[in-house]
Design an enzyme around this catalytic site. Structure first.
Site, short mmCIF file in Angstrom:
data_model
loop_
_atom_site.label_atom_id
_atom_site.label_comp_id
_atom_site.label_asym_id
_atom_site.label_seq_id
_atom_site.Cartn_x
_atom_site.Cartn_y
_atom_site.Cartn_z
N HIS A 185 0.84 -1.19 0.00
CA HIS A 185 0.00 0.00 0.00
C HIS A 185 0.88 1.25 0.00
O HIS A 185 2.10 1.17 0.22
CB HIS A 185 -0.92 0.03 1.22
CG HIS A 185 -2.11 -0.87 1.10
ND1 HIS A 185 -2.05 -2.22 1.40
CD2 HIS A 185 -3.39 -0.64 0.70
CE1 HIS A 185 -3.24 -2.77 1.19
NE2 HIS A 185 -4.07 -1.82 0.76
N LYS A 208 -0.77 4.96 4.47
CA LYS A 208 -1.74 4.06 5.12
C LYS A 208 -1.41 3.95 6.60
O LYS A 208 -0.24 3.79 6.98
CB LYS A 208 -1.73 2.69 4.45
CG LYS A 208 -2.80 1.75 4.98
CD LYS A 208 -2.92 0.50 4.13
CE LYS A 208 -3.96 -0.47 4.69
NZ LYS A 208 -5.30 0.14 4.75
#
Length: 267
Positions: free
Chosen positions: A156, A160
């Site tokens: 990600h 995040k």
């Protein structure tokens, strides 16, 4: 579907929230009645999302907005720090929560399920709304019956907040439902750099990669005698989650109690 479903979106000024607002505005069976985001209060929700003005102004007080707009469903893509309180407020006012934010503990999910049942409404917490992502998780669980040695790697962007991702945790849980705990690797293994083997879950490892320029990918790697198997899903843009969110908003009207995992809505 004859009944128009009234939808509120919290986190409406965020990247996922904007996509949800556009999705709702484009569906004649859904009606956007509220958009909540304290940092964007006063703006037209449609304009904020990059669509035509819709006449719904963004507000900053979630509870007051729920009372005044009386939505059927609240879609939440906010942060792990606020999502539990948001979900509790929705249930308190008999608004069905559809939650795409991760960070819930099993105890919180159980408590929220009990609250939903008490209010006789449905709810959904879904770590992943992508149809392909759900299939990846289902296929991984099926494969783990035959390849019990595995590792999960999820990728990600560097902003995040939680690690591992909710999708990785849900994948691990689904695998563990059909795979007996098996501690993998050399029993005398030693990490010369702490954490280099990743997080431990039920005998296997989960690795979280966080880098700028990455959106959302996950692969589950299985190893067996003389072979490996990789099951991977890649998401490239947030709009890809919207068919799943749309289905969830409609299906949650049919349930009582809190459902954990979008896979329960897919046959």
């Amino acid at each position: 579907m004859s009944q128009i479903i009234k939808v509120a979106v919290t986190g409406a000024g965020g990247r996922m929230g904007k996509e949800v607002v556009k999705m709702v505005l484009e569906d004649d069976t859904l009606q956007l009645v509220a958009a909540i985001d304290p940092s964007k209060s006063g703006q037209d929700a449609g304009t904020l999302a990059g669509a035509a003005p819709c006449g719904v102004s963004v507000t900053g007080d979630l509870e007051l907005t729920l009372v005044e707009s009386k939505p059927d469903v609240l879609v939440d893509f906010t942060t792990p720090h606020s999502v539990v309180a948001n979900t509790q407020l929705a249930i308190k006012h008999k608004v069905r929560p559809v939650i795409g934010t991760t960070g819930f503990t099993p105890e919180q999910i159980t408590e929220l399920d009990e609250l939903c049942k008490k209010q006789e409404i449905g709810g959904l917490i879904a770590p992943n709304f992508s149809i392909g992502g759900i299939l990846m998780m289902k296929f991984a669980a099926q494969a783990s019956k035959y390849f019990p040695d595995l590792e999960i790697i999820e990728y990600h962007g560097d902003q995040k907040l939680d690690a591992p991702s909710g999708t990785a945790v849900k994948t691990a849980e689904m695998i563990s439902e059909v795979r007996e705990e098996k501690r993998q690797g050399n029993p005398n293994e030693h990490e010369t750099i702490e954490g280099s083997r990743g997080g431990y879950y039920n005998g296997f490892r989960i690795h979280s990669v966080r880098l700028p320029g990455v959106f959302a990918q996950q692969e589950v790697i299985f190893g067996g005698f003389g072979q490996t198997l990789k099951i991977r899903h890649d998401s490239y843009e947030r709009a890809g989650y919207m068919p799943g969110v749309n289905l969830a908003v409609k299906k949650v009207m049919e349930y009582t109690g809190l459902i954990y995992g979008f896979e329960h809505f897919i046959d």
